[in-house]
Design a protein around this motif. Sequence first.
Motif, mmCIF file in Angstrom:
data_model
loop_
_atom_site.group_PDB
_atom_site.id
_atom_site.type_symbol
_atom_site.label_atom_id
_atom_site.label_comp_id
_atom_site.label_asym_id
_atom_site.label_seq_id
_atom_site.Cartn_x
_atom_site.Cartn_y
_atom_site.Cartn_z
ATOM 1 N N ARG A 37 0.836 -1.205 0.000
ATOM 2 C CA ARG A 37 0.000 0.000 0.000
ATOM 3 C C ARG A 37 0.871 1.255 0.000
ATOM 4 N NH1 ARG A 37 -3.019 -2.814 4.080
ATOM 5 N NH2 ARG A 37 -4.911 -3.634 3.158
ATOM 6 N N GLU A 38 1.907 1.243 0.812
ATOM 7 C CA GLU A 38 2.822 2.384 0.904
ATOM 8 C C GLU A 38 3.555 2.601 -0.422
ATOM 9 O OE1 GLU A 38 6.961 3.084 3.185
ATOM 10 O OE2 GLU A 38 5.328 2.355 4.450
ATOM 11 N N LEU A 39 4.020 1.530 -1.038
ATOM 12 C CA LEU A 39 4.765 1.647 -2.288
ATOM 13 C C LEU A 39 3.892 2.084 -3.455
ATOM 14 C CD1 LEU A 39 7.012 -1.536 -2.060
ATOM 15 C CD2 LEU A 39 7.770 0.844 -1.936
ATOM 16 N N THR A 40 2.637 1.718 -3.449
ATOM 17 C CA THR A 40 1.750 2.033 -4.570
ATOM 18 C C THR A 40 0.896 3.268 -4.310
ATOM 19 O OG1 THR A 40 0.083 0.481 -3.739
ATOM 20 C CG2 THR A 40 1.654 -0.353 -5.373
ATOM 21 N N ASP A 41 1.189 4.000 -3.243
ATOM 22 C CA ASP A 41 0.445 5.216 -2.920
ATOM 23 C C ASP A 41 0.653 6.242 -4.031
ATOM 24 O OD1 ASP A 41 -0.891 7.299 -1.760
ATOM 25 O OD2 ASP A 41 0.590 7.640 -0.177
ATOM 26 N N ARG A 42 -0.409 6.691 -4.629
ATOM 27 C CA ARG A 42 -0.310 7.628 -5.744
ATOM 28 C C ARG A 42 -0.175 9.073 -5.284
ATOM 29 N NH1 ARG A 42 -3.723 5.291 -10.691
ATOM 30 N NH2 ARG A 42 -3.183 3.118 -10.373
ATOM 31 N N ASN A 43 -0.243 9.307 -3.996
ATOM 32 C CA ASN A 43 -0.128 10.666 -3.480
ATOM 33 C C ASN A 43 1.316 11.067 -3.221
ATOM 34 O OD1 ASN A 43 -2.890 11.161 -3.519
ATOM 35 N ND2 ASN A 43 -3.169 10.128 -1.559
ATOM 36 N N LYS A 44 2.244 10.196 -3.544
ATOM 37 C CA LYS A 44 3.656 10.545 -3.430
ATOM 38 C C LYS A 44 4.102 11.109 -4.772
ATOM 39 C CE LYS A 44 4.732 7.322 0.142
ATOM 40 N NZ LYS A 44 5.617 6.341 0.681
ATOM 41 N N GLY A 45 5.015 12.020 -4.756
ATOM 42 C CA GLY A 45 5.433 12.696 -5.984
ATOM 43 C C GLY A 45 6.453 11.921 -6.786
ATOM 44 N N ILE A 46 6.136 10.665 -7.130
ATOM 45 C CA ILE A 46 7.059 9.870 -7.943
ATOM 46 C C ILE A 46 6.333 9.369 -9.181
ATOM 47 C CG2 ILE A 46 8.545 9.164 -6.031
ATOM 48 C CD1 ILE A 46 7.073 6.497 -5.955
ATOM 49 N N SER A 47 7.094 9.113 -10.221
ATOM 50 C CA SER A 47 6.494 8.659 -11.475
ATOM 51 C C SER A 47 6.018 7.214 -11.358
ATOM 52 C CB SER A 47 7.508 8.770 -12.611
ATOM 53 O OG SER A 47 8.546 7.835 -12.426
ATOM 54 N N ASN A 48 5.160 6.824 -12.271
ATOM 55 C CA ASN A 48 4.659 5.450 -12.277
ATOM 56 C C ASN A 48 5.785 4.447 -12.518
ATOM 57 O OD1 ASN A 48 2.021 6.054 -11.701
ATOM 58 N ND2 ASN A 48 1.401 6.176 -13.861
ATOM 59 N N GLU A 49 6.768 4.820 -13.318
ATOM 60 C CA GLU A 49 7.885 3.914 -13.598
ATOM 61 C C GLU A 49 8.681 3.633 -12.322
ATOM 62 O OE1 GLU A 49 7.420 6.793 -15.519
ATOM 63 O OE2 GLU A 49 6.379 5.694 -17.103
ATOM 64 N N VAL A 50 8.971 4.688 -11.559
ATOM 65 C CA VAL A 50 9.717 4.514 -10.310
ATOM 66 C C VAL A 50 8.890 3.710 -9.317
ATOM 67 C CG1 VAL A 50 10.695 5.746 -8.331
ATOM 68 C CG2 VAL A 50 11.052 6.620 -10.643
ATOM 69 N N GLU A 52 6.550 1.508 -9.954
ATOM 70 C CA GLU A 52 6.497 0.107 -10.383
ATOM 71 C C GLU A 52 7.818 -0.607 -10.106
ATOM 72 O OE1 GLU A 52 5.599 -2.556 -14.367
ATOM 73 O OE2 GLU A 52 5.176 -0.425 -14.375
ATOM 74 N N LYS A 53 8.943 0.089 -10.337
ATOM 75 C CA LYS A 53 10.251 -0.520 -10.087
ATOM 76 C C LYS A 53 10.418 -0.858 -8.609
ATOM 77 C CE LYS A 53 15.165 0.195 -10.522
ATOM 78 N NZ LYS A 53 16.248 1.133 -10.675
ATOM 79 N N ARG A 54 10.043 0.059 -7.722
ATOM 80 C CA ARG A 54 10.153 -0.184 -6.281
ATOM 81 C C ARG A 54 9.243 -1.329 -5.842
ATOM 82 N NH1 ARG A 54 10.238 5.994 -3.871
ATOM 83 N NH2 ARG A 54 12.230 6.578 -4.784
ATOM 84 N N TYR A 55 8.033 -1.355 -6.416
ATOM 85 C CA TYR A 55 7.077 -2.432 -6.105
ATOM 86 C C TYR A 55 7.654 -3.784 -6.519
ATOM 87 C CZ TYR A 55 2.964 -5.397 -6.696
ATOM 88 O OH TYR A 55 2.077 -6.435 -6.652
ATOM 89 N N GLN A 56 8.179 -3.863 -7.736
ATOM 90 C CA GLN A 56 8.728 -5.122 -8.237
ATOM 91 C C GLN A 56 9.933 -5.571 -7.413
ATOM 92 O OE1 GLN A 56 9.471 -4.487 -12.391
ATOM 93 N NE2 GLN A 56 7.326 -4.803 -12.955
ATOM 94 N N GLU A 57 10.794 -4.629 -7.032
ATOM 95 C CA GLU A 57 11.945 -4.973 -6.208
ATOM 96 C C GLU A 57 11.503 -5.541 -4.860
ATOM 97 O OE1 GLU A 57 14.147 -1.338 -5.922
ATOM 98 O OE2 GLU A 57 15.127 -1.622 -7.863
ATOM 99 N N TYR A 58 10.511 -4.905 -4.261
ATOM 100 C CA TYR A 58 10.029 -5.359 -2.956
ATOM 101 C C TYR A 58 9.410 -6.765 -3.062
ATOM 102 C CZ TYR A 58 7.401 -5.874 1.298
ATOM 103 O OH TYR A 58 6.892 -6.371 2.470
ATOM 104 N N VAL A 59 8.544 -6.956 -4.035
ATOM 105 C CA VAL A 59 7.869 -8.253 -4.184
ATOM 106 C C VAL A 59 8.876 -9.349 -4.503
ATOM 107 C CG1 VAL A 59 6.205 -9.562 -5.567
ATOM 108 C CG2 VAL A 59 5.635 -7.266 -4.777
ATOM 109 N N ARG A 60 9.830 -9.055 -5.359
ATOM 110 C CA ARG A 60 10.861 -10.047 -5.703
ATOM 111 C C ARG A 60 11.662 -10.446 -4.461
ATOM 112 N NH1 ARG A 60 13.763 -7.194 -9.170
ATOM 113 N NH2 ARG A 60 12.181 -7.412 -10.772
#
Length: 105
Positions: A37-50, A52-60
């Motif tokens: 939830r924290e990584l996919t929060d859209r209210n943070k000022g980061i791009s979708n690419e960043v 998604e990359k952080r999400y994938q790294e965490y899940v992996r």
Amino acid sequence: SHISKVKYLGYSFYRYKGKCRFRVHSKSVVKMKNRIRELTDRNKGISNEVREKRYQEYVRGWMEYFRLADMKELLEKTDEWARPENPSGLLETVEENQNEIPNAE
């Protein structure tokens, strides 16, 4: 303490056909969902690419850590939970709304 009540390094244990098996402890699942939830929060000022990359790294990393656990059903439920309900339906709604805009002549 009974084997099913033990939590060790994020794992819990159970017996299956006389053998001790691993599963991911429920507290570890709750922590994982909160982190997603924290990584996919859209209210943070980061791009979708960043994001998604952080999400994938965490899940992996999470899956690699818990690779010894029996978690097929957990992964299916988590995948269902983490995905948007109908991402293609959103596009259809936008297209329908564009068709309904009257021409300004």
